[in-house]
Design a protein around this motif. Structure first.
Motif, PDB file in Angstrom:
ATOM      1  N   GLU A 295      29.328  44.595  55.097  1.00 23.57           N
ATOM      2  CA  GLU A 295      29.013  43.113  55.118  1.00 23.57           C
ATOM      3  C   GLU A 295      30.065  42.659  56.106  1.00 23.57           C
ATOM      4  N   TYR A 296      31.419  42.987  56.085  1.00 26.42           N
ATOM      5  CA  TYR A 296      32.235  42.429  57.307  1.00 26.42           C
ATOM      6  C   TYR A 296      31.518  42.617  58.722  1.00 26.42           C
ATOM      7  N   LEU A 297      31.432  43.665  59.109  1.00 21.94           N
ATOM      8  CA  LEU A 297      30.797  44.230  60.114  1.00 21.94           C
ATOM      9  C   LEU A 297      29.704  43.615  60.793  1.00 21.94           C
ATOM     10  N   ILE A 298      28.546  43.349  59.847  1.00 22.34           N
ATOM     11  CA  ILE A 298      27.518  42.529  60.146  1.00 22.34           C
ATOM     12  C   ILE A 298      28.022  41.188  60.402  1.00 22.34           C
ATOM     13  N   TYR A 299      28.767  40.497  59.725  1.00 23.44           N
ATOM     14  CA  TYR A 299      29.396  39.094  60.069  1.00 23.44           C
ATOM     15  C   TYR A 299      30.066  39.197  61.105  1.00 23.44           C
ATOM     16  N   LEU A 300      30.949  40.228  61.625  1.00 25.93           N
ATOM     17  CA  LEU A 300      31.361  40.203  63.013  1.00 25.93           C
ATOM     18  C   LEU A 300      30.289  40.370  64.039  1.00 25.93           C
ATOM     19  N   ALA A 301      29.392  41.275  64.008  1.00 23.73           N
ATOM     20  CA  ALA A 301      28.476  41.274  64.930  1.00 23.73           C
ATOM     21  C   ALA A 301      27.753  39.755  65.148  1.00 23.73           C
ATOM     22  N   LYS A 302      27.487  39.219  64.101  1.00 21.45           N
ATOM     23  CA  LYS A 302      26.803  37.758  64.292  1.00 21.45           C
ATOM     24  C   LYS A 302      27.741  37.125  65.094  1.00 21.45           C
ATOM     25  N   ASP A 303      29.055  36.835  64.582  1.00 25.09           N
ATOM     26  CA  ASP A 303      30.001  36.093  65.299  1.00 25.09           C
ATOM     27  C   ASP A 303      30.124  36.836  66.772  1.00 25.09           C
ATOM     28  N   LEU A 304      29.817  37.827  67.002  1.00 24.59           N
ATOM     29  CA  LEU A 304      29.927  38.330  68.540  1.00 24.59           C
ATOM     30  C   LEU A 304      28.547  37.992  69.399  1.00 24.59           C
ATOM     31  N   GLY A 305      27.626  37.590  68.590  1.00 28.21           N
ATOM     32  CA  GLY A 305      26.423  37.081  69.073  1.00 28.21           C
ATOM     33  C   GLY A 305      25.288  38.208  69.478  1.00 28.21           C
ATOM     34  N   TYR A 306      25.688  39.253  68.664  1.00 26.85           N
ATOM     35  CA  TYR A 306      24.716  40.554  68.709  1.00 26.85           C
ATOM     36  C   TYR A 306      23.628  40.240  67.967  1.00 26.85           C
ATOM     37  N   LEU A 307      23.824  39.251  66.847  1.00 29.18           N
ATOM     38  CA  LEU A 307      22.463  39.238  66.100  1.00 29.18           C
ATOM     39  C   LEU A 307      22.204  37.743  65.729  1.00 29.18           C
ATOM     40  N   SER A 308      20.987  37.401  65.403  1.00 25.71           N
ATOM     41  CA  SER A 308      20.781  36.222  65.022  1.00 25.71           C
ATOM     42  C   SER A 308      21.345  35.739  63.634  1.00 25.71           C
ATOM     43  N   MET A 309      21.343  34.540  63.487  1.00 22.44           N
ATOM     44  CA  MET A 309      21.674  33.984  62.018  1.00 22.44           C
ATOM     45  C   MET A 309      20.701  34.424  60.802  1.00 22.44           C
ATOM     46  N   GLU A 310      19.329  34.473  61.440  1.00 25.73           N
ATOM     47  CA  GLU A 310      18.364  35.007  60.552  1.00 25.73           C
ATOM     48  C   GLU A 310      18.397  36.357  60.155  1.00 25.73           C
ATOM     49  N   ILE A 311      18.852  37.256  61.110  1.00 20.97           N
ATOM     50  CA  ILE A 311      18.863  38.595  60.665  1.00 20.97           C
ATOM     51  C   ILE A 311      20.224  39.034  60.029  1.00 20.97           C
ATOM     52  N   TYR A 312      21.154  38.043  60.461  1.00 25.89           N
ATOM     53  CA  TYR A 312      22.659  38.272  59.635  1.00 25.89           C
ATOM     54  C   TYR A 312      22.129  37.922  57.947  1.00 25.89           C
ATOM     55  N   ASP A 313      21.272  36.693  57.923  1.00 24.20           N
ATOM     56  CA  ASP A 313      20.868  36.395  56.593  1.00 24.20           C
ATOM     57  C   ASP A 313      20.219  37.562  55.866  1.00 24.20           C
ATOM     58  N   THR A 314      19.303  38.184  56.128  1.00 21.55           N
ATOM     59  CA  THR A 314      18.409  39.124  55.840  1.00 21.55           C
ATOM     60  C   THR A 314      19.561  40.108  55.510  1.00 21.55           C
ATOM     61  N   PHE A 315      20.175  40.793  56.229  1.00 17.33           N
ATOM     62  CA  PHE A 315      21.319  41.724  55.801  1.00 17.33           C
ATOM     63  C   PHE A 315      21.952  41.543  54.782  1.00 17.33           C
ATOM     64  N   GLN A 316      22.667  40.279  54.802  1.00 21.23           N
ATOM     65  CA  GLN A 316      23.741  39.651  53.963  1.00 21.23           C
ATOM     66  C   GLN A 316      23.054  39.898  52.358  1.00 21.23           C
ATOM     67  N   VAL A 317      21.654  39.302  52.083  1.00 19.94           N
ATOM     68  CA  VAL A 317      20.690  39.610  50.946  1.00 19.94           C
ATOM     69  C   VAL A 317      20.702  40.940  50.448  1.00 19.94           C
ATOM     70  N   GLU A 318      20.439  41.779  51.287  1.00 21.07           N
ATOM     71  CA  GLU A 318      20.407  43.215  50.977  1.00 21.07           C
ATOM     72  C   GLU A 318      21.636  43.604  50.772  1.00 21.07           C
ATOM     73  N   ILE A 319      22.615  43.258  51.449  1.00 20.15           N
ATOM     74  CA  ILE A 319      24.024  44.230  50.948  1.00 20.15           C
ATOM     75  C   ILE A 319      24.544  43.470  49.644  1.00 20.15           C
ATOM     76  N   VAL A 320      24.395  42.099  49.282  1.00 23.10           N
ATOM     77  CA  VAL A 320      24.746  41.524  48.036  1.00 23.10           C
ATOM     78  C   VAL A 320      23.852  42.372  47.010  1.00 23.10           C
ATOM     79  N   SER A 321      22.634  42.433  47.093  1.00 21.62           N
ATOM     80  CA  SER A 321      21.799  43.417  46.260  1.00 21.62           C
ATOM     81  C   SER A 321      22.461  44.504  45.913  1.00 21.62           C
ATOM     82  N   ILE A 322      22.682  45.363  46.975  1.00 20.05           N
ATOM     83  CA  ILE A 322      23.145  46.759  46.587  1.00 20.05           C
ATOM     84  C   ILE A 322      24.611  46.569  46.127  1.00 20.05           C
ATOM     85  N   LYS A 323      25.356  45.739  46.342  1.00 18.78           N
ATOM     86  CA  LYS A 323      26.686  45.480  45.774  1.00 18.78           C
ATOM     87  C   LYS A 323      26.741  45.505  44.278  1.00 18.78           C
ATOM     88  N   LYS A 324      25.675  44.410  43.764  1.00 25.36           N
ATOM     89  CA  LYS A 324      25.449  44.015  42.406  1.00 25.36           C
ATOM     90  C   LYS A 324      25.042  45.243  41.722  1.00 25.36           C
TER      91      LYS A 324
END
Length: 119
Positions: free
Chosen positions: A77-106
């Motif tokens: 979750e943090y590394l995806i956030y870092l990749a977003k902040d470094l400009g390696y992925l879009s906000m849309e892709i970040y949001d998609t990964f975030q939803v999936e990671i949160v689902s797995i964590k739950k």
């Protein structure tokens, strides 16, 4: 012995790993031994620890491995956030990964909670 393939959280985390590999193929080459390697290892650790935990005899041991998977989810979750902040992925892709990671964590959290209630 438990079959890891029967756990939806394992299947979802396996699919996350596949997506992480595809995503990180697009990262800059100079990140190959840095962020790319670290995010792949952390993502792979999620389903791997679920598998290893399934081989343990006690519910407590199984829960411990699920806890390790949960920690790896946090790392991804943090590394995806870092990749977003470094400009390696879009906000849309970040949001998609975030939803999936949160689902797995739950799912992991609920399974850990259930296993700990048994002991």
């Amino acid at each position: 012995m438990r079959d890891f393939r029967k756990y939806s959280v394992w299947e979802q985390s396996h699919n996350l790993v596949l997506k992480v590999y595809i995503l990180t193929n697009k990262f800059p080459n100079d990140e190959r031994f840095g962020l790319t390697s670290q995010i792949r290892r952390a993502a792979t650790s999620i389903p791997t620890n679920i598998c290893e935990g399934c081989a343990k005899i006690s519910e407590k041991e199984f829960a411990r491995y699920l806890g390790i998977s949960f920690g790896s989810c946090q790392e991804v979750e943090y590394l995806i956030y870092l990749a977003k902040d470094l400009g390696y992925l879009s906000m849309e892709i970040y949001d998609t990964f975030q939803v999936e990671i949160v689902s797995i964590k739950k799912q992991l959290y609920q399974l850990i909670k259930t296993l700990n209630a048994v002991d």
